[in-house]
Design an enzyme around this catalytic site. Sequence first.
Site, PDB file in Angstrom:
ATOM      1  CG  HIS A 198      -1.976  -1.089   1.143  1.00  0.00           C
ATOM      2  ND1 HIS A 198      -3.282  -0.837   0.787  1.00  0.00           N
ATOM      3  CD2 HIS A 198      -1.902  -2.431   1.322  1.00  0.00           C
ATOM      4  CE1 HIS A 198      -3.962  -1.975   0.776  1.00  0.00           C
ATOM      5  NE2 HIS A 198      -3.146  -2.954   1.098  1.00  0.00           N
ATOM      6  CG  ASP A 222       0.086   9.241   0.731  1.00  0.00           C
ATOM      7  OD1 ASP A 222      -0.010   8.052   1.086  1.00  0.00           O
ATOM      8  OD2 ASP A 222      -0.585  10.158   1.217  1.00  0.00           O
TER       9      ASP A 222
HETATM   10  P1  ADP Z   1      -2.931   6.635   5.153  1.00  0.00           P
HETATM   11  O1  ADP Z   1      -3.395   5.249   4.793  1.00  0.00           O
HETATM   12  O2  ADP Z   1      -1.465   6.873   4.975  1.00  0.00           O
HETATM   13  O3  ADP Z   1      -3.401   7.099   6.492  1.00  0.00           O
HETATM   14  P2  ADP Z   1      -4.892   7.563   3.160  1.00  0.00           P
HETATM   15  O4  ADP Z   1      -5.229   8.963   2.740  1.00  0.00           O
HETATM   16  O5  ADP Z   1      -4.676   6.642   2.025  1.00  0.00           O
HETATM   17  O6  ADP Z   1      -3.620   7.650   4.116  1.00  0.00           O
HETATM   18  O7  ADP Z   1      -6.075   6.968   4.023  1.00  0.00           O
HETATM   19  C1  ADP Z   1      -6.484   7.612   5.175  1.00  0.00           C
HETATM   20  C2  ADP Z   1      -7.878   7.147   5.577  1.00  0.00           C
HETATM   21  O8  ADP Z   1      -8.103   7.541   6.916  1.00  0.00           O
HETATM   22  C3  ADP Z   1      -8.974   7.820   4.746  1.00  0.00           C
HETATM   23  O9  ADP Z   1     -10.045   6.922   4.579  1.00  0.00           O
HETATM   24  C4  ADP Z   1      -9.406   9.012   5.604  1.00  0.00           C
HETATM   25  O10 ADP Z   1     -10.770   9.365   5.478  1.00  0.00           O
HETATM   26  C5  ADP Z   1      -9.143   8.490   7.000  1.00  0.00           C
HETATM   27  N1  ADP Z   1      -8.665   9.606   7.841  1.00  0.00           N
HETATM   28  C6  ADP Z   1      -7.580  10.370   7.622  1.00  0.00           C
HETATM   29  N2  ADP Z   1      -7.463  11.303   8.577  1.00  0.00           N
HETATM   30  C7  ADP Z   1      -8.502  11.136   9.401  1.00  0.00           C
HETATM   31  C8  ADP Z   1      -8.969  11.802  10.575  1.00  0.00           C
HETATM   32  N3  ADP Z   1      -8.325  12.869  11.030  1.00  0.00           N
HETATM   33  N4  ADP Z   1     -10.073  11.347  11.191  1.00  0.00           N
HETATM   34  C9  ADP Z   1     -10.718  10.291  10.679  1.00  0.00           C
HETATM   35  N5  ADP Z   1     -10.369   9.634   9.563  1.00  0.00           N
HETATM   36  C10 ADP Z   1      -9.272  10.055   8.930  1.00  0.00           C
END
Ligand code: ADP
Length: 473
Positions: free
Chosen positions: A167, A370
């Site tokens: 991922h 990312d």
């Molecule tokens: P990573 O897997 O590196 O955290 P991604 O953007 O691919 O980054 O996925 C992040 C997921 O977590 C998304 O579904 C997003 O909606 C959720 N997310 C990110 N930040 C928050 C937050 N502050 N509160 C709740 N959900 C979050």
Amino acid sequence: MADGGSSEREEDSPRGRLIVVSNRIPKGNDVPAGGLVHAIDDALRRTGGLWIGAGEPTDEAGSELTKIGDGAYERHTFAITHEEHDRYYLGYSNAVLWPLFHHRSDLLRIYERDFEAYVQVNRRVARAIARIAEPDDLIWIQDYHFLMVAHELRALGVANRVGLFLHIPFPTASEVMALPQVAMLPAWVAAHDVFGVQTRRDVGSVREVLREDPKCQILNDGTWVREGRVFSVLAFPIGIDAESFARDAQNASLPRLTLQGNAPLLLGVDRLDYSKGLVDRFEAFGQYLEHRDPDSPKPTFLQIAPTSRGDVDAYRDIREKLDQTAGAINGRHSELDWTPLRYVNRHVDRTVIAGLYRRADVCLVTPLADGMNLVAKEFVAAQDHEDPGVLVLSHFAGAAEQFQQALMVNPFDHHAFALAIDRALRMPLEERRERHAALRENVFTETIGWWTDAFLARLARAPRALDQIMRSI
Ligand code: ADP
């Protein structure tokens, strides 16, 4: 679809159960909506099979799997000790592989004992799979926590089709030299039938690393061979459940935001991680504020970033830096009735986030590295297509390969980034609609269901031997 490897082949094998391995596994019977966990749940409901993930850390780790919950398929946890959690998870996975694969070799914390714990846990998982796998079962491993499981499975004589989806990004051949285990990496990759990554750029990086290994050979159709084993490296860009996300966003009730009049809202939603480029984002917003037209509406930038992996040093450092930067920007630009930057260092409910995505005029998704970045896709799905906002996207997000119609920025260039913020806030409706329609098309087509099906279909028909490839070229 998948890119960077061999062409379509007819020879599907009979499909048994699906065995999925991921570090995180839902412990209760309710599987959270959205995200990878939901996608795995969905795939397992369709194929049947079982899901293996890490149990809660304990004092002693036995080799047996523990069955948890009940439902349409089986869920099991493997045991892990407190020390293994510190060394395999916080140590080798999150203080070696994570920074290295996100191009931050400067943050590496290398300890031999952490790697030993990683081997121990990967070996334990492989042995557990070897005990339960039947010959036609497909084995699907998720992410960087388990790079060695397939290799261990082969050593145990398991011949099943095994795929891994990474991922996160893949490092370049020169970056990977900082990994003490660099010489082992090609053998780990080659132990899979399909090694899946997010982007074509990542496929290129894996190829670069494999080319350094004299035992690896690439065939004309893009398939690899190492010591007689045939394997493919392919891109499968992960998606989201766009329909359900759009519905949640439409139905979400918004918290009171107390913005000035009809002032625009810029939004950032990230885990607090150094790869997300939050300090650069704040600084670029600071530059925008420095030069903005004083007669234009006063925008608010709301950044939601809950602490993650707070017990790894690098995460404590980024949190401090971010607090300081936010304080300095607000100290310089706030007025009695206006706080330009709101930084929320807490977890916010998913339904509230969906509502905020819909309300936001601009979403800043500007990581320094990312794998994909699902926030970019969620924002696009949540927006009103009649009057959509603007996605400002970093070149370094995996999503950039599919999202060329976003407003692309280099997050390191704060001046150009600040100009992009200004352009996003002024963008005419027609241009916003045009860009959003193209992004929306992708988000609603290449969904999480599409991604699961694409990976599993490719794994199920992965060629097993050289002569099978020769017949199909
Ligand atoms: P990573 O897997 O590196 O955290 P991604 O953007 O691919 O980054 O996925 C992040 C997921 O977590 C998304 O579904 C997003 O909606 C959720 N997310 C990110 N930040 C928050 C937050 N502050 N509160 C709740 N959900 C979050």
